[in-house]
Design an enzyme around this catalytic site. Sequence first.
Site, PDB file in Angstrom:
ATOM      1  N   SER A 234     -14.212   9.862  12.265  1.00 54.59           N
ATOM      2  CA  SER A 234     -13.492  11.032  11.542  1.00 54.59           C
ATOM      3  C   SER A 234     -12.271   9.887  10.861  1.00 54.59           C
ATOM      4  O   SER A 234     -13.130   9.682   9.660  1.00 54.59           O
ATOM      5  CB  SER A 234     -12.722  11.519  12.680  1.00 54.59           C
ATOM      6  OG  SER A 234     -12.424  12.678  12.540  1.00 54.59           O
ATOM      7  N   LYS A 238     -13.247   6.981   7.313  1.00 55.05           N
ATOM      8  CA  LYS A 238     -13.687   7.491   5.824  1.00 55.05           C
ATOM      9  C   LYS A 238     -12.756   5.607   5.753  1.00 55.05           C
ATOM     10  O   LYS A 238     -13.022   5.331   4.610  1.00 55.05           O
ATOM     11  CB  LYS A 238     -11.943   7.988   6.170  1.00 55.05           C
ATOM     12  CG  LYS A 238     -11.944   9.660   6.386  1.00 55.05           C
ATOM     13  CD  LYS A 238     -10.942  10.395   5.827  1.00 55.05           C
ATOM     14  CE  LYS A 238     -10.468  10.883   7.413  1.00 55.05           C
ATOM     15  NZ  LYS A 238     -10.966  12.694   6.799  1.00 55.05           N
ATOM     16  N   TRP A 325     -14.431  22.028  10.090  1.00 58.48           N
ATOM     17  CA  TRP A 325     -13.155  21.883   9.447  1.00 58.48           C
ATOM     18  C   TRP A 325     -13.402  20.422   8.640  1.00 58.48           C
ATOM     19  O   TRP A 325     -12.605  19.929   8.026  1.00 58.48           O
ATOM     20  CB  TRP A 325     -12.145  21.308  10.871  1.00 58.48           C
ATOM     21  CG  TRP A 325     -10.939  20.514  10.476  1.00 58.48           C
ATOM     22  CD1 TRP A 325     -10.456  19.011  10.482  1.00 58.48           C
ATOM     23  CD2 TRP A 325      -9.228  20.623   9.505  1.00 58.48           C
ATOM     24  NE1 TRP A 325      -9.238  19.003   9.836  1.00 58.48           N
ATOM     25  CE2 TRP A 325      -8.558  20.100   9.832  1.00 58.48           C
ATOM     26  CE3 TRP A 325      -9.473  22.045   8.952  1.00 58.48           C
ATOM     27  CZ2 TRP A 325      -7.637  20.384   9.060  1.00 58.48           C
ATOM     28  CZ3 TRP A 325      -8.003  22.869   8.162  1.00 58.48           C
ATOM     29  CH2 TRP A 325      -7.397  21.910   8.469  1.00 58.48           C
ATOM     30  N   HIS A 377     -16.485  18.265  17.064  1.00 59.32           N
ATOM     31  CA  HIS A 377     -16.098  17.262  16.741  1.00 59.32           C
ATOM     32  C   HIS A 377     -15.789  16.234  17.585  1.00 59.32           C
ATOM     33  O   HIS A 377     -14.809  16.161  18.842  1.00 59.32           O
ATOM     34  CB  HIS A 377     -14.255  16.869  16.067  1.00 59.32           C
ATOM     35  CG  HIS A 377     -14.200  16.200  15.242  1.00 59.32           C
ATOM     36  ND1 HIS A 377     -13.965  16.064  14.227  1.00 59.32           N
ATOM     37  CD2 HIS A 377     -13.083  14.928  15.555  1.00 59.32           C
ATOM     38  CE1 HIS A 377     -13.921  14.321  13.403  1.00 59.32           C
ATOM     39  NE2 HIS A 377     -12.802  14.663  14.398  1.00 59.32           N
TER      40      HIS A 377
HETATM   41  C1  GTR Z   1      -8.285  15.415  11.197  1.00 55.52           C
HETATM   42  C2  GTR Z   1      -7.707  15.337  10.165  1.00 55.52           C
HETATM   43  C3  GTR Z   1      -9.207  15.016   9.528  1.00 55.52           C
HETATM   44  C4  GTR Z   1      -9.894  14.340  10.390  1.00 55.52           C
HETATM   45  C5  GTR Z   1      -9.340  13.847  11.836  1.00 55.52           C
HETATM   46  C6  GTR Z   1     -10.040  13.035  13.373  1.00 55.52           C
HETATM   47  O1  GTR Z   1      -7.176  15.954  11.730  1.00 55.52           O
HETATM   48  O2  GTR Z   1      -7.360  16.623   9.303  1.00 55.52           O
HETATM   49  O3  GTR Z   1      -8.897  14.423   8.579  1.00 55.52           O
HETATM   50  O4  GTR Z   1      -9.838  12.387  10.710  1.00 55.52           O
HETATM   51  O5  GTR Z   1      -7.998  14.516  12.601  1.00 55.52           O
HETATM   52  O6  GTR Z   1      -9.417  11.244  12.808  1.00 55.52           O
HETATM   53  O7  GTR Z   1      -9.837  12.740  14.327  1.00 55.52           O
END
Ligand code: GTR
Length: 397
Positions: A234, A238, A325, A377
């Site tokens: 996540s 990046k 998402w 996720h």
């Molecule tokens: C979310 C965010 C994502 C992702 C995620 C995470 O809230 O919108 O871009 O990075 O967090 O890191 O689990």
Amino acid sequence: MQTRLKLLAVFLPILLTSKMALSQVNYDESKVPPLYLPSIFISEKGKVIDSKEDWENHRRPEIFRLFESEVYGQIPKDIDQVSFEVNERANHEFNSIAKLEEVDIKIQRGDGSHVMRLNVFLPKESDGPYPIILLINHRAPEEDGSLAEEGYWPVAELIERGFATASFHAETVAPDDTTRYVNGILSNLYPEQKEKSDGLKALGAWGWGAIRAMDYFEQHEGINASKSILVGHSRSGKAALWASANDPRWAITYANESGCGGAALSKRKFGETVEIINNRFTHWFAENFRKYNGAEELLPLDQHMLPALIAPRAVYYASAKADEWADPKGEYLGLQIGSEVFSRIYAKESPFKTNWEELNGPVSSNTLGYHIREGEHGLFWVDWEIFLEFAKKSLGI
Ligand code: GTR
């Protein structure tokens, strides 16, 4: 009264747009705008890029600079000294199979200095050198030693498969917080970066942390740094991608469900958008990235160019079906299109012949790979298990 009205005039539109932005999150493929992606193979001066030389000397630096200035901000290279203080901890939860090195990496630059903590587990039995897996960790605020969360950082399973594995917490370089993020390397080492519209931000700082960890691995006799894997889930995914674009020492980069501003194409505006991410996580990206809030079509680049910057080193992405998402299709497309640099410039055949809709299992070559699994996720053992098959093949182990 006058001031109140003025304040209302200033803040009401902001409130409305951020509310609107969230209520307008698109999950409908038929509403994805037609994709006009900037070409990887045409330089800013309009030259067609078809040789390794033109790619490495001209086009790659152009694209790198675009990401640096418009998306992530700089990762400063400047350090005067780096030193390591290692404490081998006797008692820890993997004592029977692993050695734990708690490493304080001390970095000096001019009058400034900073210490970051890295935890390294090495198989106990023989001397290695072992391939190494580094996980950038933004989860749980505890000390790193206790971060071996089941599935997320499966230390025992990795050790049992003959890998060394390490992790550092985001907090030890730049706290994951919209205001506190400066209380780390930004204030201690690179204060001038705070003023720049393309200055270092949190994602870049975490990437910088990975680069320092690699400094440690390279001088470690028990670690085979040429077989190194950088992993992030996540937001840390990046950071891992941007770190690897900055530091050619990583053999494999694995971004798990890194989504918007990571693997996924921004111009699709599917799921999380540039505007939403910039408004919510003001400390992650360069200030310049905000120019594209609600205006992704103006971006002079897109995320398909990010794996291209890492070529010819291996890149692996993973998505989850219920993680809309993060735009799973946009993640796959980014890698599929980016893989053209691997095939056209480096003659490494792309495994992504199939459309995302028709995938029915993991796809990979020695250099590129992707899987999508059922569920939400998260970084789970199932993701590691599939990825490790790829990693072993890719590293020849
Ligand atoms: C979310 C965010 C994502 C992702 C995620 C995470 O809230 O919108 O871009 O990075 O967090 O890191 O689990």
